[in-house]
Write a protein that holds these residues in place. Structure first.
Motif, PDB file in Angstrom:
ATOM      1  N   LYS A 265      60.183 100.251  33.095  1.00 28.36           N
ATOM      2  CA  LYS A 265      58.202  99.790  32.725  1.00 28.36           C
ATOM      3  C   LYS A 265      57.995  99.559  34.440  1.00 28.36           C
ATOM      4  CE  LYS A 265      58.056  98.198  28.264  1.00 28.36           C
ATOM      5  NZ  LYS A 265      58.309  97.376  26.923  1.00 28.36           N
ATOM      6  N   PRO A 266      57.964 100.347  35.284  1.00 23.43           N
ATOM      7  CA  PRO A 266      57.600  99.324  36.092  1.00 23.43           C
ATOM      8  C   PRO A 266      56.058  98.611  36.877  1.00 23.43           C
ATOM      9  CG  PRO A 266      57.255 102.275  36.347  1.00 23.43           C
ATOM     10  CD  PRO A 266      58.120 101.000  35.476  1.00 23.43           C
ATOM     11  N   TYR A 267      55.821  98.187  36.016  1.00 26.60           N
ATOM     12  CA  TYR A 267      53.822  97.807  36.119  1.00 26.60           C
ATOM     13  C   TYR A 267      54.842  96.369  36.462  1.00 26.60           C
ATOM     14  CZ  TYR A 267      53.754  98.565  31.608  1.00 26.60           C
ATOM     15  OH  TYR A 267      54.122  98.816  29.808  1.00 26.60           O
ATOM     16  N   ILE A 268      56.435  95.805  35.798  1.00 30.25           N
ATOM     17  CA  ILE A 268      56.648  94.745  35.583  1.00 30.25           C
ATOM     18  C   ILE A 268      57.458  94.320  36.908  1.00 30.25           C
ATOM     19  CG2 ILE A 268      57.707  93.174  34.316  1.00 30.25           C
ATOM     20  CD1 ILE A 268      57.372  95.029  31.557  1.00 30.25           C
ATOM     21  N   ILE A 269      57.488  93.372  37.559  1.00 28.03           N
ATOM     22  CA  ILE A 269      58.470  92.860  38.435  1.00 28.03           C
ATOM     23  C   ILE A 269      58.803  91.031  38.155  1.00 28.03           C
ATOM     24  CG2 ILE A 269      58.439  92.348  40.860  1.00 28.03           C
ATOM     25  CD1 ILE A 269      56.342  94.280  41.392  1.00 28.03           C
ATOM     26  N   TYR A 270      59.482  91.205  38.385  1.00 31.48           N
ATOM     27  CA  TYR A 270      61.784  90.440  38.064  1.00 31.48           C
ATOM     28  C   TYR A 270      61.450  89.619  39.228  1.00 31.48           C
ATOM     29  CZ  TYR A 270      61.488  92.869  33.609  1.00 31.48           C
ATOM     30  OH  TYR A 270      61.521  92.908  32.653  1.00 31.48           O
ATOM     31  N   PHE A 271      61.348  88.260  39.393  1.00 32.41           N
ATOM     32  CA  PHE A 271      61.305  88.047  40.389  1.00 32.41           C
ATOM     33  C   PHE A 271      62.539  86.450  39.715  1.00 32.41           C
ATOM     34  CE2 PHE A 271      57.383  89.343  41.332  1.00 32.41           C
ATOM     35  CZ  PHE A 271      57.007  89.457  42.735  1.00 32.41           C
ATOM     36  N   ILE A 272      63.888  85.881  40.797  1.00 30.55           N
ATOM     37  CA  ILE A 272      64.490  84.772  41.030  1.00 30.55           C
ATOM     38  C   ILE A 272      64.484  84.184  42.570  1.00 30.55           C
ATOM     39  CG2 ILE A 272      67.094  83.896  41.059  1.00 30.55           C
ATOM     40  CD1 ILE A 272      67.293  86.223  38.549  1.00 30.55           C
ATOM     41  N   ILE A 273      64.377  83.117  42.149  1.00 32.58           N
ATOM     42  CA  ILE A 273      64.815  82.151  43.405  1.00 32.58           C
ATOM     43  C   ILE A 273      65.882  81.120  43.335  1.00 32.58           C
ATOM     44  CG2 ILE A 273      63.602  80.273  45.003  1.00 32.58           C
ATOM     45  CD1 ILE A 273      60.903  81.595  43.977  1.00 32.58           C
TER      46      ILE A 273
END
Length: 294
Positions: A265-273
């Motif tokens: 589902k490339p319209y979803i982006i995950y982020f970790i800081i």
């Protein structure tokens, strides 16, 4: 900014008559991190509104009541304790895109959705003041902790009982931690935290973590890190945002922002800081795109 309390005492209603120029991004859209900040303002206004559900923020000591009056031997205080944001779920509505301008008046409401043993959930809504059309709905889970141990502390049952008549009701499903390691194709961006991003506790204000992620996404889109986003990331409308606050950071520290798309589902982006080896923030951003073209 004007504030009032609803007749039933469950909502604190705030009118934002005008929005600052720097609340809008390069496409003229109200920034998602500024929406988060406005929701933060709604919570602070609610806390200061004088409603009985503000039991967490009473600065004076309280004494347990008996039939003869207060019992001095059963004294407690919330001094030395801190309430912080643990996680958020934010839904963005189409009215944000094209209908919200600097001179647009927004009406914000804030209420308590539910109260747990050591946490409670605020419900914040932003609407067009002229029509009532929703711009954003945000649920924010707040946790009471001990400043020294950083462990959750249970609320006093008496104050919880006093607050229940002011609870609006409803449940929320918040995001779970992203346990998997970032994939090999993840995009990385680093920032040295500026002093201007600090809040009154001398930690990075929560809304700035969202800004760091969107900056990372902008550079990632520029560098072709995502298969779907080929233009400026700000040109793609956001549908929802899930946030998990894990740790803290201060000015001068180096933070690594790691992002990657969901391959299915490339319209979803995950982020970790990360601060060094420690995760301090995680989020999931879902963009509102035409899925038929995927």
């Amino acid at each position: 900014m004007e504030t009032r309390v609803s007749e039933n005492g469950k909502d604190v209603i705030t009118l934002f008559r005008e929005l600052a120029y720097d609340y809008f991004d390069r496409t003229g859209t109200l920034c998602i991190w500024k929406i988060s900040y406005l929701c933060q303002v709604l919570r602070m206004v609610s806390i200061r509104s004088g409603l009985q559900h503000n039991f967490l923020y009473r600065s004076r000591d309280a004494r347990e009541e008996t039939s003869q009056g207060p019992d001095p031997s059963k004294k407690f205080s919330y001094s030395g304790r801190l309430v912080f944001v643990k996680t958020q779920e934010m839904t963005v509505y189409p009215a944000l895109y094209g209908k919200v301008k600097r001179d647009t008046q927004l009406k914000g409401t804030c209420a308590i959705q539910y109260i747990g043993k050591s946490s409670y959930c605020f419900l914040q809504e932003l609407q067009l003041a002229s029509t009532g059309e929703l711009v954003c709905v945000c649920s924010t889970l707040m946790v009471l902790i001990d400043k020294a141990t950083r462990r959750p502390v249970h609320f006093e049952p008496k104050f919880v009982e006093q607050s229940l008549p002011f609870v609006k009701g409803g449940t929320v499903s918040f995001m779970r931690p992203i346990v998997d390691q970032p994939p090999s194709y993840s995009y990385r961006y680093s920032i040295s935290v500026p002093a201007s991003d600090m809040d009154s506790n001398y930690h990075v204000n929560q809304s700035n973590y969202i800004k760091y992620c969107m900056d990372c996404a902008a550079f990632g889109a520029r560098d072709h890190a995502y298969s779907l986003f080929t233009q400026d990331i700000a040109s793609y409308p956001i549908k929802s945002l899930s946030v998990l606050y894990i740790g803290e950071s201060r000015s001068g520290q180096i933070l690594d922002v790691i992002s990657w798309e969901d391959r299915e589902k490339p319209y979803i982006i995950y982020f970790i800081i990360r601060r060094g080896k420690d995760d301090i923030y995680q989020s999931i951003v879902r963009f509102n795109v035409d899925k038929s073209k995927l």
